[in-house]
Design a protein around this motif. Structure first.
Motif, mmCIF file in Angstrom:
data_model
loop_
_atom_site.group_PDB
_atom_site.id
_atom_site.type_symbol
_atom_site.label_atom_id
_atom_site.label_comp_id
_atom_site.label_asym_id
_atom_site.label_seq_id
_atom_site.Cartn_x
_atom_site.Cartn_y
_atom_site.Cartn_z
ATOM 1 N N ASP A 38 60.373 74.087 39.912
ATOM 2 C CA ASP A 38 59.827 74.346 41.246
ATOM 3 C C ASP A 38 58.553 75.180 41.157
ATOM 4 O OD1 ASP A 38 61.800 72.919 42.487
ATOM 5 O OD2 ASP A 38 62.991 74.665 43.062
ATOM 6 N N ASP A 39 58.556 76.188 40.288
ATOM 7 C CA ASP A 39 57.364 77.015 40.113
ATOM 8 C C ASP A 39 56.200 76.183 39.593
ATOM 9 O OD1 ASP A 39 58.646 79.325 40.930
ATOM 10 O OD2 ASP A 39 59.202 79.927 38.911
ATOM 11 N N ALA A 40 56.480 75.324 38.622
ATOM 12 C CA ALA A 40 55.426 74.486 38.054
ATOM 13 C C ALA A 40 54.845 73.557 39.109
ATOM 14 C CB ALA A 40 55.968 73.687 36.869
ATOM 15 N N SER A 41 55.717 72.994 39.928
ATOM 16 C CA SER A 41 55.269 72.104 40.999
ATOM 17 C C SER A 41 54.444 72.868 42.021
ATOM 18 C CB SER A 41 56.485 71.455 41.667
ATOM 19 O OG SER A 41 56.086 70.649 42.749
ATOM 20 N N ALA A 42 54.904 74.075 42.381
ATOM 21 C CA ALA A 42 54.190 74.892 43.358
ATOM 22 C C ALA A 42 52.823 75.303 42.831
ATOM 23 C CB ALA A 42 55.008 76.129 43.720
ATOM 24 N N LEU A 43 52.755 75.668 41.550
ATOM 25 C CA LEU A 43 51.489 76.081 40.972
ATOM 26 C C LEU A 43 50.484 74.931 40.992
ATOM 27 C CD1 LEU A 43 51.048 78.327 37.874
ATOM 28 C CD2 LEU A 43 49.604 76.332 38.202
ATOM 29 N N LYS A 44 50.928 73.761 40.599
ATOM 30 C CA LYS A 44 50.040 72.595 40.601
ATOM 31 C C LYS A 44 49.594 72.255 42.017
ATOM 32 C CE LYS A 44 49.567 67.891 38.819
ATOM 33 N NZ LYS A 44 48.916 67.352 40.024
ATOM 34 N N PHE A 45 50.521 72.372 42.971
ATOM 35 C CA PHE A 45 50.199 72.087 44.367
ATOM 36 C C PHE A 45 49.093 73.009 44.875
ATOM 37 C CE2 PHE A 45 50.975 73.370 48.821
ATOM 38 C CZ PHE A 45 50.664 72.168 49.444
ATOM 39 N N VAL A 46 49.234 74.302 44.639
ATOM 40 C CA VAL A 46 48.230 75.265 45.109
ATOM 41 C C VAL A 46 46.884 74.975 44.469
ATOM 42 C CG1 VAL A 46 47.536 77.694 45.070
ATOM 43 C CG2 VAL A 46 49.886 77.077 45.677
ATOM 44 N N GLN A 47 46.872 74.811 43.168
ATOM 45 C CA GLN A 47 45.600 74.566 42.496
ATOM 46 C C GLN A 47 44.942 73.278 42.987
ATOM 47 O OE1 GLN A 47 45.507 73.327 38.441
ATOM 48 N NE2 GLN A 47 43.677 74.523 37.992
ATOM 49 N N ASP A 48 45.722 72.197 43.088
ATOM 50 C CA ASP A 48 45.148 70.909 43.490
ATOM 51 C C ASP A 48 44.604 70.938 44.912
ATOM 52 O OD1 ASP A 48 45.820 69.941 41.014
ATOM 53 O OD2 ASP A 48 47.482 68.678 41.701
ATOM 54 N N GLU A 49 45.360 71.565 45.832
ATOM 55 C CA GLU A 49 44.903 71.604 47.218
ATOM 56 C C GLU A 49 43.672 72.485 47.381
ATOM 57 O OE1 GLU A 49 45.716 69.844 49.907
ATOM 58 O OE2 GLU A 49 46.944 68.656 48.532
ATOM 59 N N GLN A 50 43.659 73.608 46.670
ATOM 60 C CA GLN A 50 42.475 74.463 46.726
ATOM 61 C C GLN A 50 41.248 73.711 46.231
ATOM 62 O OE1 GLN A 50 42.983 76.970 48.435
ATOM 63 N NE2 GLN A 50 44.128 78.617 47.504
ATOM 64 N N ALA A 51 41.420 72.942 45.167
ATOM 65 C CA ALA A 51 40.310 72.183 44.611
ATOM 66 C C ALA A 51 39.788 71.152 45.606
ATOM 67 C CB ALA A 51 40.743 71.499 43.316
ATOM 68 N N GLN A 52 40.690 70.520 46.339
ATOM 69 C CA GLN A 52 40.279 69.506 47.311
ATOM 70 C C GLN A 52 39.507 70.129 48.477
ATOM 71 O OE1 GLN A 52 40.400 66.122 47.221
ATOM 72 N NE2 GLN A 52 41.015 66.477 45.102
ATOM 73 N N VAL A 53 39.977 71.269 48.955
ATOM 74 C CA VAL A 53 39.272 71.935 50.058
ATOM 75 C C VAL A 53 37.878 72.351 49.608
ATOM 76 C CG1 VAL A 53 39.248 73.956 51.571
ATOM 77 C CG2 VAL A 53 41.380 72.700 51.207
ATOM 78 N N GLU A 54 37.803 72.924 48.414
ATOM 79 C CA GLU A 54 36.497 73.332 47.903
ATOM 80 C C GLU A 54 35.565 72.131 47.757
ATOM 81 O OE1 GLU A 54 35.381 74.276 43.662
ATOM 82 O OE2 GLU A 54 35.680 76.291 44.450
ATOM 83 N N LYS A 55 36.087 71.040 47.258
ATOM 84 C CA LYS A 55 35.275 69.832 47.070
ATOM 85 C C LYS A 55 34.702 69.345 48.399
ATOM 86 C CE LYS A 55 35.640 65.092 45.301
ATOM 87 N NZ LYS A 55 36.571 64.106 44.656
ATOM 88 N N LEU A 56 35.520 69.344 49.446
ATOM 89 C CA LEU A 56 35.062 68.908 50.762
ATOM 90 C C LEU A 56 33.987 69.832 51.317
ATOM 91 C CD1 LEU A 56 38.522 67.922 52.260
ATOM 92 C CD2 LEU A 56 36.635 66.349 51.768
ATOM 93 N N LEU A 57 34.158 71.115 51.118
ATOM 94 C CA LEU A 57 33.168 72.067 51.615
ATOM 95 C C LEU A 57 31.842 71.924 50.875
ATOM 96 C CD1 LEU A 57 35.422 75.200 52.073
ATOM 97 C CD2 LEU A 57 34.320 73.896 53.883
ATOM 98 N N ARG A 58 31.913 71.742 49.588
ATOM 99 C CA ARG A 58 30.678 71.570 48.818
ATOM 100 C C ARG A 58 29.942 70.294 49.231
ATOM 101 N NH1 ARG A 58 29.974 75.112 44.761
ATOM 102 N NH2 ARG A 58 31.784 76.216 43.902
ATOM 103 N N ALA A 59 30.713 69.280 49.639
ATOM 104 C CA ALA A 59 30.115 68.002 50.033
ATOM 105 C C ALA A 59 29.731 67.959 51.503
ATOM 106 C CB ALA A 59 31.089 66.871 49.720
ATOM 107 N N ASN A 60 29.932 69.078 52.222
ATOM 108 C CA ASN A 60 29.664 69.124 53.665
ATOM 109 C C ASN A 60 30.366 67.969 54.383
ATOM 110 O OD1 ASN A 60 27.873 71.412 53.601
ATOM 111 N ND2 ASN A 60 26.306 70.066 52.746
ATOM 112 N N ALA A 61 31.646 67.807 54.062
ATOM 113 C CA ALA A 61 32.419 66.672 54.584
ATOM 114 C C ALA A 61 32.715 66.780 56.070
ATOM 115 C CB ALA A 61 33.728 66.541 53.805
ATOM 116 N N GLY A 62 32.563 67.951 56.658
ATOM 117 C CA GLY A 62 32.797 68.112 58.087
ATOM 118 C C GLY A 62 34.124 68.775 58.400
ATOM 119 N N VAL A 63 34.218 69.274 59.623
ATOM 120 C CA VAL A 63 35.387 70.037 60.055
ATOM 121 C C VAL A 63 36.648 69.198 60.040
ATOM 122 C CG1 VAL A 63 36.440 71.235 62.011
ATOM 123 C CG2 VAL A 63 34.035 71.666 61.427
#
Length: 216
Positions: A38-63
């Motif tokens: 569960d910890d491993a899954s949670a860690l991967k989830f946090v990292q992956d989602e953070q990466a996606q949000v950052e990617k969208l912001l860098r690309a000016n993907a919109g609100v």
């Protein structure tokens, strides 16, 4: 960047510091050799989602696109319940369960308003703090049994600034965040419980709407 202080205005203060831990980079590791699946899954989830949000912001993907990704990250229903005393914050074992006192329509409104507050704060602050190195590790689960993922953020532009830690409490999604020992749902419980007790449900609604409508 100043260190967070726990005040009635905790939400903006929390995200000013927590934002550095929301910019994804750096390494991922576990504390000790006994991290659960569960910890491993949670860690991967946090990292992956953070990466996606950052990617969208860098690309000016919109609100809309950014909010849609944030929606995958946060369990707004559980966040709203905990913010209104179901269950009680561990630090307030005899709290009032304000959630149980609300009608189903009021519960839905609280969840909607808290979602808008979180989206706005998360989106606006991460956009300003993309230049951080962040590492992640799983640590001891929370008092409520959630997986607990700790992020440690270090400024690349100002390396002498102190490291900032933010913990993400995860079930299948994030249900709470903790910065410098301060739980965001516990702080929201304190504010919302006070508003409902002193001003009624309408006072809590006004407080959240004021946060939503406040200009950055």
């Amino acid at each position: 960047m100043s260190r967070m202080r726990t005040t009635p205005r905790f939400f903006s203060s929390f995200f000013k510091n927590a934002a550095s831990a929301l910019a994804v980079a750096g390494t991922v590791f576990f504390m000790g050799a006994t991290a659960s699946a569960d910890d491993a899954s949670a860690l991967k989830f946090v990292q992956d989602e953070q990466a996606q949000v950052e990617k969208l912001l860098r690309a000016n993907a919109g609100v809309a696109a950014t909010n849609a990704e944030i929606d995958k990250f946060v369990d707004y229903g559980e966040f709203a319940r905990r913010s209104l005393g179901q269950p009680c914050p561990p630090a307030v074992p005899q709290c009032v369960n304000q959630w149980a006192k609300l009608t189903s329509d009021q519960q839905a409104e609280m969840m909607r308003l808290l979602r808008l507050v979180l989206q706005k704060s998360y989106r606006n602050t991460i956009a300003k703090t993309l230049d951080y190195d962040v590492s992640y590790k799983a640590i001891k689960p929370s008092a409520l049994g959630d997986s607990r993922i700790r992020s440690a953020a270090k400024s690349k532009l100002n390396p002498r600034d102190p490291e900032i830690q933010v913990d993400y409490l995860v079930k299948t999604q994030v249900v709470d965040m903790v910065a410098e020992g301060a739980s965001i749902t516990k702080n929201y419980y304190d504010s919302l419980n006070k508003k409902i007790t002193n001003e009624g449900y309408a006072g809590a609604v006004k407080m959240l709407n004021d946060k939503i409508n406040k200009k950055p």
